[in-house]
Design an enzyme around this catalytic site. Structure first.
Site, short mmCIF file in Angstrom:
data_model
loop_
_atom_site.label_atom_id
_atom_site.label_comp_id
_atom_site.label_asym_id
_atom_site.label_seq_id
_atom_site.Cartn_x
_atom_site.Cartn_y
_atom_site.Cartn_z
CD GLU A 123 -16.87 43.30 -0.12
OE1 GLU A 123 -16.55 43.66 1.02
OE2 GLU A 123 -16.91 42.11 -0.46
CE LYS A 125 -20.20 41.02 -9.81
NZ LYS A 125 -19.18 40.38 -10.61
CG ASP A 127 -14.33 42.34 -14.94
OD1 ASP A 127 -14.81 41.20 -14.87
OD2 ASP A 127 -14.33 43.02 -15.97
CE1 TYR A 243 -15.90 36.39 -2.98
CE2 TYR A 243 -14.43 37.72 -4.34
CZ TYR A 243 -15.30 36.66 -4.20
OH TYR A 243 -15.56 35.86 -5.27
CE LYS A 330 -21.98 41.94 -13.51
NZ LYS A 330 -21.51 41.32 -14.75
CB CYS A 424 -0.81 42.10 -48.30
SG CYS A 424 0.22 43.10 -47.22
CB CYS A 427 3.58 42.90 -50.15
SG CYS A 427 2.62 41.48 -49.59
CB CYS A 442 0.44 39.53 -45.30
SG CYS A 442 1.75 39.64 -46.54
CB CYS A 447 4.93 41.68 -46.60
SG CYS A 447 3.81 43.02 -46.24
#
Ligand code: IVH
Length: 686
Positions: A123, A125, A127, A243, A330, A424, A427, A442, A447
Site C-alpha cells: 500500500e 506510504k 507522507d 491503516y 521509499k 532593497c 527602494c 524591507c 517601498c
C-alpha cells in the site's frame, strides 16, 4: 598510539559528529517542521552511525539516535500538550531505497518462517504525521501523536476537528461486531495528511494573511496538529488514512486485508491496497504505485509492504526500532540538472525578500521547471549556489521546486560566492534581518515593490474585485505616478486613464465602474483588502459579523478581538497594532466613502441557510471554480471539506468525479449536480 586506538578514536569522533548532525536535523524535521535535507540523506547518516556503532561497541550510547524512534511532533511552542503513554510502542518501519533491500526483506521473512512467504499487501506510504486514536466502548476518547514512540502528545481535541475521524465506531452495521476486548478499548493507527490541492489553497490563504506559507503538506500537517487553538486547527484542511487496528492485540482479524476492511466498515478512509503473492508481484505493485504517484491527490513518499497473515506478525517479531513483518520502500525524489541563469530578488507585499532561481527550463516530474526557490541567504551559503552554476533541482511535495545542490565539477570559476543585496532592490532602503528570523525584510512601507504587492492584493477578486487592473494595469498606473497608495484608486482622473497607452474610453470607464462598486463592497472584503496580518477572508467575515460596522472595529480593544469566534491572542494583538499603525490611511479611506456598509450582526452558525451542513466537492465544475463554489457555500454557513465521511451532508459532483462519488453512494449521502448547486445557491440569495 596504536592503530586500533587511532581508528577507535576516529570512529568515536565521527559518531559524535553524526549524532549531533542527526539531532540537529531531527529538530528541524520534527519540531520546527522545516527540514533542510531529504529523507534519503538523513537515512544515510543514520545508517553510517549504526554501522560504526556495530563495528565499535565501545562507542555505543543508550541515547544514540539509532536507538530512538523519531518523534513526529516535538513539544508545542511554549509547551502545551499533555503526554500519555501508548498502549503498545508506536514504532516506525525500516526504510529501504534499493530493490536489493526488498529482496533481503523477503528472504528474511522466508528464513524466519521456514517456508515460502506470501501473500503480501502493498500500500501507499502516506507522507503525513502518524496519529493513534483510542475508542472507549465505541466512542472516540483519546488521540495521540507518536511522540518518542513510548509516549505521545494528547491532541484529542485537534483530531476531533477532522471529518475523516468518526466520533463513534462499531455498531450492528459494521459486519465486524467484535466485542472491543475486555476493556472495551480499541486503538486505530493511521496518518494525518493534507491533500495537495487543499494544501495549495491553504497556503494561498496564509499568504493573503501575510503569514509564511508552509514548505510542503507534511510540514503543514505537523504545524497544524501542534496548534494549540482548536478553532485554528478546524480551518486547516486535514484528512486521515487509517491503516492499522493496534488494540486489542488479539482482535479477531486473520489478515491485514480483513483489518483494512474492518476499518472501512467503521467509516475510516482506507487506502487502496494491492495483493502480491511473491517478490515479482511486489515489484509490479511498487512500480504501479510509482507510476500513479504524481497523479494522486495526496503525497506519498513510498510504499509499505506487509505480510498479510496477521498471525505471523508476532512470530516474526521486531527489532528495537521496527517490526519485521513490514518494510517501507521509499521512492527517491525526482531530480533534474540544469543551469542557473540568474538569481532574482523579489520583494513581497509584506517586505519579505525571497531569492528566486531562474533556470534554463528542464523537465521534472511531468512539468517544465524554470524557476525554483533559493529560500534565503543561509541556504544559498550552505549550498554555495552561484549564478551560472549547474544545479540540481527537486520537486518533492513542495509548492515550488527547490535547488538542492550544485554540480561543483561543472563550475567554470571566476564567479564569486553570491550574497543577497544589503539594500532593497526596489527602494534602496537597508534590509533588516529580524531577531530569530532567517528572512531579510524591507521595512519601508513606502517601498514601491511592497506598494505594488499591496495594490495587487487590494484589487484582487476576493478583496475589492477591480477587474481590468491586473499586474499590467497596476504597473502602468504606478509608472504614471497615479497610485501612491490604495486610496489613490478612488480618485483616478478619467482623462488621464483614457490617455494611457492602449487604454481609451472603454477601458477607463470599465475600471472606474469597478472602482465605484468597490467603494460600496460589503464590509468583509473591504477589510480583507487591507492585507492586515492574520486577517484572511474568513477572519474578515468574522470581524464584520461580530462588530457590525467599521467604527466598532476601529475602537475595539485586544480583549474585544479575542472574543471574536476563531480569534486567538496573536491575531487579536497584531490586528489591534495594525489598525493603529494605519490610522491615517484608514481615515482617508473612510473619508472616501469606504467601510460605510453595515453588516447584520449575527452569529453565523444559527442563521445562515447552510449552517451545520457539510459539503464535499469533487470533479471539475463548469460554471465556477472550486474555490468559488467553496467560498459561496461557506458564505452561506456550510462547511466544505476534502473527503467524504459519514458526516458529509451533500457531495457536489462535477465532470469526471473520482472515488468520492462511489464512497458517497456507499454511505447513502445526498449527491448534487452542478446545476442543482447553482439553483440552490440562487434560491438562498432570493
Ligand atoms: S504501517 C509498526 N502503513 O510511515 C508501524 N505506516 O516508518 C506500522 N505510514 O509509522 C506502520 N503510510 O507513520 C504503515 N500505509 C502505511 C503507512 C504508514 C504511512 C507511516 C507511519 C509509520 C511510518 C513508517
Amino acid at each position: 598510539m596504536s592503530d586500533l586506538q587511532n581508528s577507535l578514536e576516529g570512529a568515536r569522533r565521527r559518531a559524535q559528529q553524526l549524532r549531533a548532525e542527526i539531532e540537529h536535523h531531527n529538530q528541524l524535521y520534527y519540531v520546527d517542521a522545516q527540514p533542510e535535507i531529504d529523507d534519503q540523506t538523513f537515512d544515510r547518516m543514520l545508517q553510517e552511525l549504526g554501522e560504526l556503532e556495530a563495528r565499535f561497541p565501545e562507542i555505543q550510547d543508550p541515547n544514540s539516535p539509532t536507538r530512538r524512534v523519531g518523534s513526529d511532533l516535538g513539544p508545542a511552542p511554549g509547551g502545551g500538550f499533555e503526554r500519555a503513554p501508548h498502549l503498545t510502542p508506536m514504532i516506525s518501519l525500516a526504510n529501504s531505497y534499493e530493490v536489493a533491500e526488498v529482496e533481503a526483506f523477503h528472504r528474511r521473512v522466508q528464513r524466519l518462517l521456514g517456508r515460502e512467504a506470501g501473500p503480501y499487501v502493498v500500500e501507499a506510504k502516506i507522507d503525513g504525521v502518524a496519529a493513534a486514536l483510542r475508542y472507549q466502548d465505541g466512542a472516540f476518547s483519546v488521540g495521540l501523536t507518536r511522540g518518542d514512540g513510548r509516549e505521545g502528545d494528547v491532541i484529542t481535541q485537534n483530531l476531533r476537528t477532522l471529518e475523516d475521524i468518526p466520533e463513534a465506531i462499531g455498531g450492528g452495521a459494521s459486519g465486524f461486531p467484535f466485542d472491543f476486548g475486555r476493556e472495551g478499548l480499541v486503538e486505530i493507527r493511521g496518518e494525518v495528511y493534507m491533500p495537495r490541492a487543499e494544501f495549495a489553497a491553504y497556503n494561498e490563504v496564509r499568504e493573503a494573511e501575510g503569514l509564511e506559507p508552509f514548505a510542503n503538506p507534511r510540514n503543514a500537517t505537523a504545524g497544524s496538529l501542534k496548534t494549540l487553538e482548536v478553532e485554528e486547527v478546524r480551518r486547516r484542511p486535514l484528512s486521515y488514512w487509517a491503516y492499522a487496528i493496534s488494540w486489542p492485540q488479539d482482535a479477531p482479524l486473520d489478515t491485514h486485508r480483513d483489518e483494512l476492511e474492518c476499518l472501512r466498515s467503521w467509516g475510516f478512509p482506507v487506502l487502496e491496497s494491492r495483493l502480491a503473492q511473491n517478490l515479482e508481484e511486489i515489484f509490479e505493485a511498487l512500480e504501479a504505485l510509482r507510476r500513479e504517484r504524481d497523479r494522486l491527490p495526496y503525497l506519498i513518499d513510498g510504499a509499505v509492504i506487509k505480510v498479510d497473515d496477521r498471525s505471523l506478525w508476532t512470530q516474526l517479531g521486531s527489532t528495537a526500532k521496527s517490526p519485521r513483518y513490514a518494510l517501507a520502500y521509499k521512492f527517491a525524489a525526482e531530480r533534474a540538472r540544469t543551469r542557473l541563469e540568474s538569481i532574482e530578488v523579489s520583494v513581497g507585499r509584506t517586505g519579505v525578500i525571497t531569492p528566486v532561481a531562474h533556470l534554463e527550463p528542464v523537465r521534472l516530474a511531468g512539468t517544465l521547471v524554470s524557476r525554483a526557490t533559493l529560500h534565503n541567504q543561509d541556504e544559498i551559503e550552505r549550498k554555495d549556489v552561484r549564478p551560472g552554476d549547474f544545479v540540481f533541482v527537486e520537486k518533492g511535495g513542495d509548492v515550488i521546486p527547490k535547488v538542492v545542490g550544485v554540480d561543483l565539477d561543472a563550475r567554470e570559476g571566476g564567479v564569486p560566492p553570491y550574497r543577497l543585496p544589503e539594500l532593497c532592490p526596489s527602494c534602496g532602503r537597508a534590509l533588516v534581518r529580524e531577531e530569530g528570523q532567517v528572512a531579510l525584510r524591507c521595512t519601508n512601507l513606502d517601498c514601491r515593490a511592497q506598494r505594488r504587492g499591496r495594490l495587487l492584493h487590494f484589487v484582487s477578486r476576493d478583496a475589492m474585485n477591480i477587474e481590468g487592473l491586473g499586474e499590467k494595469g497596476i504597473d502602468l498606473l504606478l509608472a504614471e505616478g497615479l497610485l501612491n497608495s490604495v486610496a489613490d484608486l478612488f480618485r483616478l482622473p478619467r482623462e488621464r486613464l483614457v490617455a494611457l497607452p492602449g487604454w481609451g474610453e472603454k477601458s477607463a470607464d470599465r475600471v472606474l465602474e469597478f472602482v465605484e462598486r468597490a467603494r460600496h463592497r460589503p464590509l468583509a472584503p473591504q477589510i480583507f483588502a487591507l492585507g492586515l496580518r492574520h486577517v484572511g477572508i474568513a477572519a474578515a467575515g468574522q470581524l464584520a459579523r461580530h462588530f457590525g460596522d467599521f467604527a466598532s472595529i476601529r475602537s475595539a480593544t485586544i480583549e474585544d478581538f479575542e472574543a471574536v469566534e476563531d480569534f486567538g491572542t496573536i491575531t487579536a494583538t497584531s490586528l489591534h497594532q495594525d489598525l493603529l499603525a494605519n490610522r491615517d490611511l484608514l481615515d482617508e479611506l473612510e473619508a472616501l466613502g469606504l467601510f460605510a456598509t453595515r453588516e447584520t450582526r449575527s452569529p453565523r452558525k444559527r442563521t445562515l441557510p447552510l449552517a451545520g451542513k457539510s459539503f464535499v466537492l469533487t470533479g471539475t465544475l463548469e460554471s465556477m471554480s472550486r474555490r468559488e463554489a467553496k467560498d459561496a457555500l461557506e458564505a452561506r454557513g456550510a462547511k466544505v471539506s476534502s473527503s467524504v465521511s459519514q458526516k458529509t451532508s451533500v457531495l457536489v459532483v462535477g465532470e469526471k468525479p473520482g472515488s468520492k462519488a462511489d464512497r458517497a453512494r456507499e454511505l447513502g449521502i445526498e449527491i448534487w449536480t452542478e446545476d442543482r448547486l447553482r439553483s440552490a445557491l440562487g434560491e438562498m440569495d432570493g
